[in-house]
Design a protein around this motif. Structure first.
Motif, mmCIF file in Angstrom:
data_model
loop_
_atom_site.group_PDB
_atom_site.id
_atom_site.type_symbol
_atom_site.label_atom_id
_atom_site.label_comp_id
_atom_site.label_asym_id
_atom_site.label_seq_id
_atom_site.Cartn_x
_atom_site.Cartn_y
_atom_site.Cartn_z
ATOM 1 N N CYS A 1 -39.855 -43.869 -33.253
ATOM 2 C CA CYS A 1 -40.083 -42.555 -33.798
ATOM 3 C C CYS A 1 -38.065 -42.587 -34.215
ATOM 4 N N ALA A 2 -38.193 -42.543 -35.400
ATOM 5 C CA ALA A 2 -36.382 -41.584 -35.142
ATOM 6 C C ALA A 2 -36.433 -40.707 -35.017
ATOM 7 N N ALA A 3 -35.113 -40.862 -33.844
ATOM 8 C CA ALA A 3 -34.979 -38.947 -33.325
ATOM 9 C C ALA A 3 -34.343 -38.264 -34.316
ATOM 10 N N ALA A 4 -34.557 -37.068 -33.551
ATOM 11 C CA ALA A 4 -34.098 -35.742 -34.197
ATOM 12 C C ALA A 4 -32.929 -35.758 -34.487
ATOM 13 N N TYR A 5 -31.737 -36.913 -33.474
ATOM 14 C CA TYR A 5 -30.281 -36.404 -33.428
ATOM 15 C C TYR A 5 -30.018 -37.604 -34.307
ATOM 16 N N THR B 1 -29.454 -44.454 -36.957
ATOM 17 C CA THR B 1 -30.713 -43.968 -36.437
ATOM 18 C C THR B 1 -30.415 -44.140 -35.067
ATOM 19 N N ILE B 2 -30.887 -43.333 -34.239
ATOM 20 C CA ILE B 2 -31.286 -43.466 -33.338
ATOM 21 C C ILE B 2 -33.019 -43.078 -33.235
ATOM 22 N N TRP B 3 -33.919 -44.362 -32.116
ATOM 23 C CA TRP B 3 -34.621 -44.388 -31.904
ATOM 24 C C TRP B 3 -35.491 -44.474 -30.501
ATOM 25 N N GLU B 4 -36.010 -43.698 -30.461
ATOM 26 C CA GLU B 4 -37.113 -43.349 -29.633
ATOM 27 C C GLU B 4 -38.692 -43.914 -29.204
ATOM 28 N N PHE B 5 -39.228 -43.501 -28.247
ATOM 29 C CA PHE B 5 -40.129 -44.264 -27.884
ATOM 30 C C PHE B 5 -41.088 -43.749 -26.819
ATOM 31 N N HIS B 6 -42.048 -42.985 -27.356
ATOM 32 C CA HIS B 6 -42.582 -41.866 -25.638
ATOM 33 C C HIS B 6 -43.764 -42.552 -24.954
ATOM 34 N N VAL B 7 -43.880 -43.222 -24.498
ATOM 35 C CA VAL B 7 -44.756 -43.538 -22.940
ATOM 36 C C VAL B 7 -45.555 -42.796 -22.301
ATOM 37 N N PRO B 8 -46.719 -42.756 -22.928
ATOM 38 C CA PRO B 8 -47.099 -42.483 -21.513
ATOM 39 C C PRO B 8 -46.880 -42.950 -20.022
ATOM 40 N N THR B 9 -47.258 -42.142 -18.946
ATOM 41 C CA THR B 9 -46.827 -42.072 -17.301
ATOM 42 C C THR B 9 -48.354 -42.744 -17.018
ATOM 43 N N LYS B 10 -48.478 -43.816 -16.526
ATOM 44 C CA LYS B 10 -50.343 -43.754 -15.662
ATOM 45 C C LYS B 10 -50.096 -43.437 -14.446
#
Length: 126
Positions: free
Chosen positions: A35-39, A45-54
């Motif tokens: 997803c594109a970062a808010a900044y 564009t700066i890109w983010e990945f939000h990966v849940p930690t197991k």
């Protein structure tokens, strides 16, 4: 201890230049959408990945790609908003290697790498 790596024989790897062209391959391996970062960085564009930690329930590994800076940041974000227990940065990233079912590897100039897994693990090897 003997480890059987035979189950990895069918796996394959993909090597891509670091940048937006690698986003879909990274997303597929990490199991989350980019997803594109808010900044932004200028018009970039700066890109983010939000990966849940197991390994740490309720926490997320936030992986941030800065293509124009050839940089990747990774930090653990706690679910309760507490202080970040771990943050790493890889600069001078030139290549992304995706090892199907294993990890994403960000290769740096000089040979060091940052590894990220779909379980929210991150490591650096220099």
């Amino acid at each position: 201890m003997v480890t059987d790596y035979g189950h990895l024989d069918h796996k394959h790897s993909t090597r891509l230049p670091f940048g937006e062209t690698a986003l879909s391959a990274i997303s597929a391996e990490l199991g989350v959408n980019a997803c594109a970062a808010a900044y932004r960085l200028g018009d970039n564009t700066i890109w983010e990945f939000h990966v849940p930690t197991k390994w740490l329930p309720g926490a997320t590994l936030l992986v941030v790609l800065w293509p124009t800076l050839s940089r990747v940041d990774a930090r653990v974000v706690l679910g309760d908003g507490g202080p970040t227990p771990l943050a790493v940065t890889a600069k001078q990233v030139h290549t992304v290697e995706v090892y199907e079912g294993v990890e994403v590897m960000f290769r740096r100039r000089g040979g060091s790498v940052m590894f990220v897994t779909r379980n929210g693990h991150v490591a650096m090897a220099d």
